[in-house]
Write a protein that holds these residues in place. Structure first.
Motif, mmCIF file in Angstrom:
data_model
loop_
_atom_site.group_PDB
_atom_site.id
_atom_site.type_symbol
_atom_site.label_atom_id
_atom_site.label_comp_id
_atom_site.label_asym_id
_atom_site.label_seq_id
_atom_site.Cartn_x
_atom_site.Cartn_y
_atom_site.Cartn_z
ATOM 1 N N ARG A 43 37.056 89.740 35.678
ATOM 2 C CA ARG A 43 38.507 89.612 35.852
ATOM 3 C C ARG A 43 39.005 90.553 36.943
ATOM 4 O O ARG A 43 38.560 91.706 37.054
ATOM 5 C CB ARG A 43 39.222 89.899 34.543
ATOM 6 C CG ARG A 43 39.064 91.335 34.078
ATOM 7 C CD ARG A 43 39.932 91.630 32.867
ATOM 8 N NE ARG A 43 39.374 91.148 31.626
ATOM 9 C CZ ARG A 43 38.893 91.938 30.671
ATOM 10 N NH1 ARG A 43 38.862 93.264 30.848
ATOM 11 N NH2 ARG A 43 38.441 91.426 29.546
ATOM 12 N N ILE A 90 45.941 93.496 29.195
ATOM 13 C CA ILE A 90 44.608 93.825 29.697
ATOM 14 C C ILE A 90 44.785 95.047 30.573
ATOM 15 O O ILE A 90 45.518 95.008 31.574
ATOM 16 C CB ILE A 90 43.993 92.666 30.507
ATOM 17 C CG1 ILE A 90 43.638 91.504 29.579
ATOM 18 C CG2 ILE A 90 42.753 93.135 31.260
ATOM 19 C CD1 ILE A 90 43.030 90.307 30.306
ATOM 20 N N LEU A 93 42.918 96.420 35.118
ATOM 21 C CA LEU A 93 42.583 95.220 35.874
ATOM 22 C C LEU A 93 42.390 95.610 37.331
ATOM 23 O O LEU A 93 43.308 96.092 37.991
ATOM 24 C CB LEU A 93 43.709 94.187 35.739
ATOM 25 C CG LEU A 93 43.492 92.853 36.451
ATOM 26 C CD1 LEU A 93 42.355 92.071 35.796
ATOM 27 C CD2 LEU A 93 44.777 92.036 36.444
ATOM 28 N N ILE A 107 41.138 85.410 35.548
ATOM 29 C CA ILE A 107 40.619 85.862 34.261
ATOM 30 C C ILE A 107 39.713 84.781 33.680
ATOM 31 O O ILE A 107 39.647 83.660 34.197
ATOM 32 C CB ILE A 107 41.757 86.198 33.271
ATOM 33 C CG1 ILE A 107 42.614 84.956 32.990
ATOM 34 C CG2 ILE A 107 42.616 87.345 33.801
ATOM 35 C CD1 ILE A 107 43.692 85.179 31.942
ATOM 36 N N SER A 108 39.010 85.107 32.611
ATOM 37 C CA SER A 108 38.126 84.150 31.954
ATOM 38 C C SER A 108 38.861 83.423 30.832
ATOM 39 O O SER A 108 39.981 83.789 30.464
ATOM 40 C CB SER A 108 36.912 84.881 31.375
ATOM 41 O OG SER A 108 37.301 85.687 30.276
ATOM 42 N N THR A 110 37.988 83.506 27.720
ATOM 43 C CA THR A 110 38.102 84.480 26.636
ATOM 44 C C THR A 110 39.297 85.404 26.839
ATOM 45 O O THR A 110 40.032 85.707 25.887
ATOM 46 C CB THR A 110 36.813 85.316 26.526
ATOM 47 O OG1 THR A 110 35.703 84.450 26.246
ATOM 48 C CG2 THR A 110 36.920 86.355 25.426
ATOM 49 N N ASP A 111 39.516 85.841 28.063
ATOM 50 C CA ASP A 111 40.685 86.673 28.367
ATOM 51 C C ASP A 111 41.979 85.931 28.047
ATOM 52 O O ASP A 111 42.914 86.498 27.476
ATOM 53 C CB ASP A 111 40.694 87.064 29.846
ATOM 54 C CG ASP A 111 39.590 88.040 30.217
ATOM 55 O OD1 ASP A 111 39.196 88.844 29.357
ATOM 56 O OD2 ASP A 111 39.142 87.987 31.371
ATOM 57 N N SER A 114 42.620 85.843 24.405
ATOM 58 C CA SER A 114 43.043 87.172 23.960
ATOM 59 C C SER A 114 44.506 87.439 24.306
ATOM 60 O O SER A 114 45.242 88.043 23.523
ATOM 61 C CB SER A 114 42.150 88.244 24.591
ATOM 62 O OG SER A 114 42.582 89.536 24.258
ATOM 63 N N LEU A 115 44.928 86.973 25.487
ATOM 64 C CA LEU A 115 46.310 87.181 25.913
ATOM 65 C C LEU A 115 47.276 86.232 25.217
ATOM 66 O O LEU A 115 48.473 86.502 25.145
ATOM 67 C CB LEU A 115 46.421 86.998 27.431
ATOM 68 C CG LEU A 115 45.794 88.105 28.287
ATOM 69 C CD1 LEU A 115 45.734 87.674 29.741
ATOM 70 C CD2 LEU A 115 46.577 89.406 28.146
ATOM 71 N N ARG A 150 42.056 80.581 35.877
ATOM 72 C CA ARG A 150 40.621 80.715 35.664
ATOM 73 C C ARG A 150 39.981 80.154 36.920
ATOM 74 O O ARG A 150 40.124 78.978 37.236
ATOM 75 C CB ARG A 150 40.173 79.932 34.435
ATOM 76 C CG ARG A 150 40.669 80.484 33.120
ATOM 77 C CD ARG A 150 40.477 79.496 32.001
ATOM 78 N NE ARG A 150 39.098 79.029 31.908
ATOM 79 C CZ ARG A 150 38.726 77.908 31.279
ATOM 80 N NH1 ARG A 150 39.642 77.147 30.687
ATOM 81 N NH2 ARG A 150 37.466 77.551 31.240
ATOM 82 N N ASP A 205 32.362 84.537 31.301
ATOM 83 C CA ASP A 205 32.050 83.559 30.260
ATOM 84 C C ASP A 205 30.928 82.628 30.699
ATOM 85 O O ASP A 205 29.999 82.336 29.940
ATOM 86 C CB ASP A 205 33.284 82.728 29.911
ATOM 87 C CG ASP A 205 34.276 83.473 29.035
ATOM 88 O OD1 ASP A 205 33.960 84.604 28.617
ATOM 89 O OD2 ASP A 205 35.353 82.924 28.766
#
Length: 222
Positions: A43, A90, A93, A107-108, A110-111, A114-115, A150, A205
């Motif tokens: 990221r 996050i 960064l 970002i991925s 998964t990120d 999470s966000l 992404r 990822d």
């Protein structure tokens, strides 16, 4: 003639050794003009100069911390905090330099989970209609109305690489990752420029899904 051949062999061995120590894969020579490098792109964000000054103060410029594989590109010492929906964040960064003409965060999946928001897969620079966020730096806040993506898997290459593989700028290739958890990526976008070195970018990822490591064999396929 013999001396020239020996020198080229030594240079190839040194190149492979350096790439492996940097965590990259250099395949055996097969007539390709340049060794294939597959790197994991964690990221990060790209910022305009005016955005850097909002976040870090008037006149502030990015400070190179680590030079990247592509010529002139670097990871900066400067980092920011990304604030997403419902104040999820996050921290640290990393900003990549030099500055660009748009603000973009990569970002991925998964990120994004999470966000707490949906982030589309886009090619770099294609940010219209993408989510925004808030960035916080030591000198202030920057509200972004769009720009969180992404990043689509892609490969940088020079014209000689494109000629070798028989592809054009903005066409697509496949990337075959071998090994125990190997898989094939079917849409690797091609970016061609004389300044580029042959390098594929996958996000964390994607790299984790196929167990990508320094010794993992990889192959680009038209």
């Amino acid at each position: 003639m013999t001396g020239s051949l020996e020198r080229s062999v030594v240079e190839e061995l040194v190149r492979k050794s350096v790439l492996k120590r940097l965590g990259r894969y250099a395949p055996e020579s097969s007539g390709a003009p340049n060794p294939l490098v597959v790197n994991i792109s964690a990221r990060h964000c790209h910022l305009r100069q005016d955005a850097v000054e909002v976040l870090f103060g008037a006149g502030r410029e990015l400070t190179p911390m680590k030079w990247l594989y592509q010529e002139g590109q670097f990871a900066a010492e400067e980092v920011v905090t990304l604030i997403g929906p419902r104040s999820r964040v996050i921290s640290n960064l990393r900003i990549l330099g030099p500055c660009r003409d748009i603000n973009q965060i990569e970002i991925s999946f998964t990120d994004a989970i999470s966000l707490g928001f949906e982030v589309p897969v886009r090619n770099s620079g294609d940010i219209a209609g993408t989510p925004g966020c808030m960035l916080m730096g030591p000198a202030g806040f920057l509200k972004m109305n769009e720009g969180v993506i992404r990043a689509a898997p892609h490969v940088h290459m020079a014209p000689e690489d494109a000629a070798y593989y028989g592809v054009e700028n903005k066409s697509y290739m496949r990337l075959r990752i071998k090994g125990r958890t190997g898989l094939t990526f079917d849409r690797i976008m091609v970016r061609v420029d004389p300044s580029f070195k042959l390098e594929v970018h996958l996000d964390t990822d994607e790299a984790n899904a196929c167990g990508l490591g320094p010794e993992t064999p990889c192959e680009l396929i038209k």
